[in-house]
Motif scaffolding. Structure first.
Motif, PDB file in Angstrom:
ATOM      1  N   ASP A 185      -5.766 -11.353   3.971  1.00  0.00           N
ATOM      2  CA  ASP A 185      -6.007 -11.255   5.411  1.00  0.00           C
ATOM      3  C   ASP A 185      -6.235  -9.820   5.858  1.00  0.00           C
ATOM      4  OD1 ASP A 185      -3.484 -10.327   4.933  1.00  0.00           O
ATOM      5  OD2 ASP A 185      -2.505 -11.479   6.525  1.00  0.00           O
ATOM      6  N   GLY A 186      -6.291  -8.850   4.901  1.00  0.00           N
ATOM      7  CA  GLY A 186      -6.553  -7.461   5.239  1.00  0.00           C
ATOM      8  C   GLY A 186      -5.304  -6.630   5.477  1.00  0.00           C
ATOM      9  N   SER A 187      -4.120  -7.241   5.430  1.00  0.00           N
ATOM     10  CA  SER A 187      -2.891  -6.489   5.644  1.00  0.00           C
ATOM     11  C   SER A 187      -2.476  -5.789   4.345  1.00  0.00           C
ATOM     12  CB  SER A 187      -1.770  -7.428   6.108  1.00  0.00           C
ATOM     13  OG  SER A 187      -1.524  -8.419   5.114  1.00  0.00           O
ATOM     14  N   ILE A 188      -1.511  -4.867   4.464  1.00  0.00           N
ATOM     15  CA  ILE A 188      -1.028  -4.093   3.330  1.00  0.00           C
ATOM     16  C   ILE A 188       0.325  -4.665   2.880  1.00  0.00           C
ATOM     17  CG2 ILE A 188      -0.419  -1.792   2.494  1.00  0.00           C
ATOM     18  CD1 ILE A 188      -3.349  -2.145   3.276  1.00  0.00           C
ATOM     19  N   GLY A 189       0.481  -4.878   1.587  1.00  0.00           N
ATOM     20  CA  GLY A 189       1.731  -5.417   1.061  1.00  0.00           C
ATOM     21  C   GLY A 189       1.976  -4.967  -0.372  1.00  0.00           C
ATOM     22  N   ASN A 190       3.137  -5.337  -0.868  1.00  0.00           N
ATOM     23  CA  ASN A 190       3.543  -5.042  -2.254  1.00  0.00           C
ATOM     24  C   ASN A 190       3.385  -3.544  -2.571  1.00  0.00           C
ATOM     25  OD1 ASN A 190       4.463  -5.520  -4.849  1.00  0.00           O
ATOM     26  ND2 ASN A 190       2.476  -6.175  -5.638  1.00  0.00           N
ATOM     27  N   ILE A 191       4.043  -2.719  -1.744  1.00  0.00           N
ATOM     28  CA  ILE A 191       3.957  -1.266  -1.923  1.00  0.00           C
ATOM     29  C   ILE A 191       4.930  -0.839  -3.032  1.00  0.00           C
ATOM     30  CG2 ILE A 191       4.224   0.980  -0.800  1.00  0.00           C
ATOM     31  CD1 ILE A 191       3.650  -0.400   1.867  1.00  0.00           C
ATOM     32  N   ARG A 192       4.418  -0.129  -4.034  1.00  0.00           N
ATOM     33  CA  ARG A 192       5.242   0.380  -5.139  1.00  0.00           C
ATOM     34  C   ARG A 192       5.065   1.887  -5.229  1.00  0.00           C
ATOM     35  NH1 ARG A 192       2.272  -3.560  -9.069  1.00  0.00           N
ATOM     36  NH2 ARG A 192       0.836  -3.339  -7.311  1.00  0.00           N
ATOM     37  N   LEU A 193       6.199   2.613  -5.376  1.00  0.00           N
ATOM     38  CA  LEU A 193       6.169   4.069  -5.371  1.00  0.00           C
ATOM     39  C   LEU A 193       6.972   4.617  -6.549  1.00  0.00           C
ATOM     40  CD1 LEU A 193       7.072   3.139  -2.086  1.00  0.00           C
ATOM     41  CD2 LEU A 193       5.758   5.230  -1.833  1.00  0.00           C
ATOM     42  N   ARG A 194       6.531   5.760  -7.016  1.00  0.00           N
ATOM     43  CA  ARG A 194       7.255   6.466  -8.069  1.00  0.00           C
ATOM     44  C   ARG A 194       7.081   7.966  -7.844  1.00  0.00           C
ATOM     45  NH1 ARG A 194       6.288   5.019 -14.267  1.00  0.00           N
ATOM     46  NH2 ARG A 194       7.373   3.152 -13.513  1.00  0.00           N
ATOM     47  N   GLY A 195       8.202   8.649  -7.589  1.00  0.00           N
ATOM     48  CA  GLY A 195       8.146  10.075  -7.313  1.00  0.00           C
ATOM     49  C   GLY A 195       9.389  10.788  -7.802  1.00  0.00           C
ATOM     50  N   PRO A 196       9.433  12.129  -7.602  1.00  0.00           N
ATOM     51  CA  PRO A 196      10.563  12.904  -8.106  1.00  0.00           C
ATOM     52  C   PRO A 196      11.845  12.731  -7.296  1.00  0.00           C
ATOM     53  CG  PRO A 196       9.011  14.328  -6.949  1.00  0.00           C
ATOM     54  CD  PRO A 196       8.381  12.979  -7.028  1.00  0.00           C
ATOM     55  N   HIS A 197      11.735  12.263  -6.011  1.00  0.00           N
ATOM     56  CA  HIS A 197      12.945  12.121  -5.204  1.00  0.00           C
ATOM     57  C   HIS A 197      12.741  10.999  -4.187  1.00  0.00           C
ATOM     58  CE1 HIS A 197      16.222  13.269  -2.359  1.00  0.00           C
ATOM     59  NE2 HIS A 197      16.811  13.661  -3.493  1.00  0.00           N
ATOM     60  N   GLU A 198      13.840  10.408  -3.762  1.00  0.00           N
ATOM     61  CA  GLU A 198      13.789   9.271  -2.845  1.00  0.00           C
ATOM     62  C   GLU A 198      13.221   9.676  -1.487  1.00  0.00           C
ATOM     63  OE1 GLU A 198      16.837   5.897  -0.969  1.00  0.00           O
ATOM     64  OE2 GLU A 198      17.563   7.430  -2.378  1.00  0.00           O
ATOM     65  N   SER A 199      13.518  10.888  -1.029  1.00  0.00           N
ATOM     66  CA  SER A 199      13.020  11.329   0.280  1.00  0.00           C
ATOM     67  C   SER A 199      11.499  11.426   0.286  1.00  0.00           C
ATOM     68  CB  SER A 199      13.641  12.687   0.644  1.00  0.00           C
ATOM     69  OG  SER A 199      13.279  13.673  -0.319  1.00  0.00           O
ATOM     70  N   LEU A 200      10.913  11.886  -0.821  1.00  0.00           N
ATOM     71  CA  LEU A 200       9.450  11.963  -0.899  1.00  0.00           C
ATOM     72  C   LEU A 200       8.836  10.565  -0.970  1.00  0.00           C
ATOM     73  CD1 LEU A 200       9.063  14.942  -3.432  1.00  0.00           C
ATOM     74  CD2 LEU A 200       9.185  15.003  -0.933  1.00  0.00           C
ATOM     75  N   GLU A 201       9.488   9.651  -1.682  1.00  0.00           N
ATOM     76  CA  GLU A 201       8.986   8.279  -1.767  1.00  0.00           C
ATOM     77  C   GLU A 201       9.031   7.594  -0.394  1.00  0.00           C
ATOM     78  OE1 GLU A 201      11.294   6.334  -4.703  1.00  0.00           O
ATOM     79  OE2 GLU A 201      10.332   7.332  -6.416  1.00  0.00           O
ATOM     80  N   SER A 202      10.100   7.862   0.368  1.00  0.00           N
ATOM     81  CA  SER A 202      10.212   7.253   1.705  1.00  0.00           C
ATOM     82  C   SER A 202       9.089   7.734   2.621  1.00  0.00           C
ATOM     83  CB  SER A 202      11.580   7.592   2.316  1.00  0.00           C
ATOM     84  OG  SER A 202      12.622   7.086   1.507  1.00  0.00           O
ATOM     85  N   GLU A 203       8.759   9.022   2.551  1.00  0.00           N
ATOM     86  CA  GLU A 203       7.674   9.547   3.387  1.00  0.00           C
ATOM     87  C   GLU A 203       6.331   8.945   2.981  1.00  0.00           C
ATOM     88  OE1 GLU A 203       5.406  11.634   6.128  1.00  0.00           O
ATOM     89  OE2 GLU A 203       7.532  11.066   6.044  1.00  0.00           O
TER      90      GLU A 203
END
Length: 237
Positions: A185-203
Motif C-alpha cells: 500500500d506504499g507504507s513503510i514497515g519492517n525497519i531493521r537497523l544495525r549501528g555502533p550504538h542504540e542512540s544512533l539507531e534510534s535517530e
C-alpha cells in the motif's frame, strides 16, 4: 785471565750423552718387563680322573601316544522336495496411455490456466517497476525513476537529520545500516537497523519513520513488497 774452574770437571759437558744412555737403559728395562713370561707349575692330578662312572644316568625314553585325529563329518545333502503347482494367477493387462483416434480431446474452456507465480517480496534492484517517491512520478523511464528515488531519499535524510545529544557528549560516531520494506500500500514497515550504538539507531529509525507514503513497486502489474537498504553516517565536526 784464566778461569777459576777446570773445564774438565764441568758436568754439563757430557749431559747429552748421559741422557741417551739413561733413555736406552729405561727402554731396555721396559722391554724386558713386557716380555717377561711366567708359568704355573703342572698339577700332579687330573680333575677329570675323579669323576665316578657310576654317577652317569641313562635317559629314560617316554613314549606318549597321541589321540587319533577326528574323523571328518560327512554332510548329508539336503533333500529336495517338489512343491505342488500354485493356483493359477490371472495376469493384469496394462493398457497403453498413448493417444489414438478414439481419444477425446479436451475443450479449451475446460483447461485451467495457472496464475502467475509472483513472489510476495522482490528486491529493489530486481523488481520491474520500483517504488516511486513523491515528486518522481513525471520521470519518463524506469531508470530515471530509480535515480530520482535515491536522490529524494538522501534529501529526506539531510532534511530530518538531528545528531543525538547523548551521542555528541559520548563522542559516538559511525554508520547505521538501515533496511526497510515498502509495503503493497506504499507504507513503510519492517525497519531493521544495525549501528555502533542504540542512540544512533534510534535517530535513524526516527528519520525513516518520517518518510511519506510511496507508490508501491509492481511486478507484472501486481503490487509487491520491496525491501530497500541505505546507510546513514553519523560524524562529528
Amino acid at each position: 785471565m784464566e778461569p777459576k774452574k777446570n773445564p774438565q770437571l764441568d758436568l754439563k759437558r757430557n749431559s747429552l750423552l748421559y741422557f741417551f744412555v739413561g733413555m736406552t737403559l729405561v727402554l731396555l728395562m721396559a722391554y724386558l718387563a713386557l716380555e717377561w713370561k711366567t708359568y704355573y707349575k703342572a698339577d700332579s692330578w687330573d680333575v677329570s680322573q675323579n669323576v665316578d662312572e657310576d654317577l652317569t644316568e641313562n635317559a629314560t625314553i617316554v613314549k606318549i601316544k597321541l589321540p587319533d585325529p577326528p574323523k571328518p563329518e560327512i554332510q548329508t545333502p539336503p533333500k529336495i522336495e517338489i512343491a505342488e503347482d500354485d493356483e493359477k494367477v490371472e495376469e493384469t493387462v496394462i493398457k497403453s496411455d498413448e493417444v489414438n483416434q478414439e481419444t477425446e480431446i479436451a475443450k479449451v474452456e475446460d483447461v485451467v490456466v495457472a496464475e502467475d507465480d509472483i513472489p510476495e517480496e522482490i528486491p529493489f534492484v530486481l523488481i520491474e517497476n520500483a517504488p516511486v517517491f513523491p515528486g518522481c512520478e513525471n520521470e519518463k523511464t524506469e531508470k530515471d525513476k530509480r535515480a530520482c528515488f535515491q536522490s529524494q531519499m538522501l534529501k529526506h535524510i539531510r532534511k530530518n537529520f538531528q545528531y543525538p545529544e547523548m551521542a555528541q557528549e559520548m563522542g559516538l560516531e559511525g554508520r547505521v545500516s538501515v533496511i526497510f520494506t515498502v509495503q503493497t500500500d506504499g507504507s513503510i514497515g519492517n525497519i531493521r537497523l544495525r549501528g555502533p550504538h542504540e542512540s544512533l539507531e534510534s535517530e535513524a529509525a526516527r528519520i525513516i519513520s518520517k518518510l511519506p507514503r510511496l507508490t508501491p513497486g509492481k511486478q507484472r502489474g501486481t503490487a509487491v513488497k520491496v525491501p530497500y537498504s541505505i546507510p546513514i553516517t553519523f560524524k562529528l565536526n
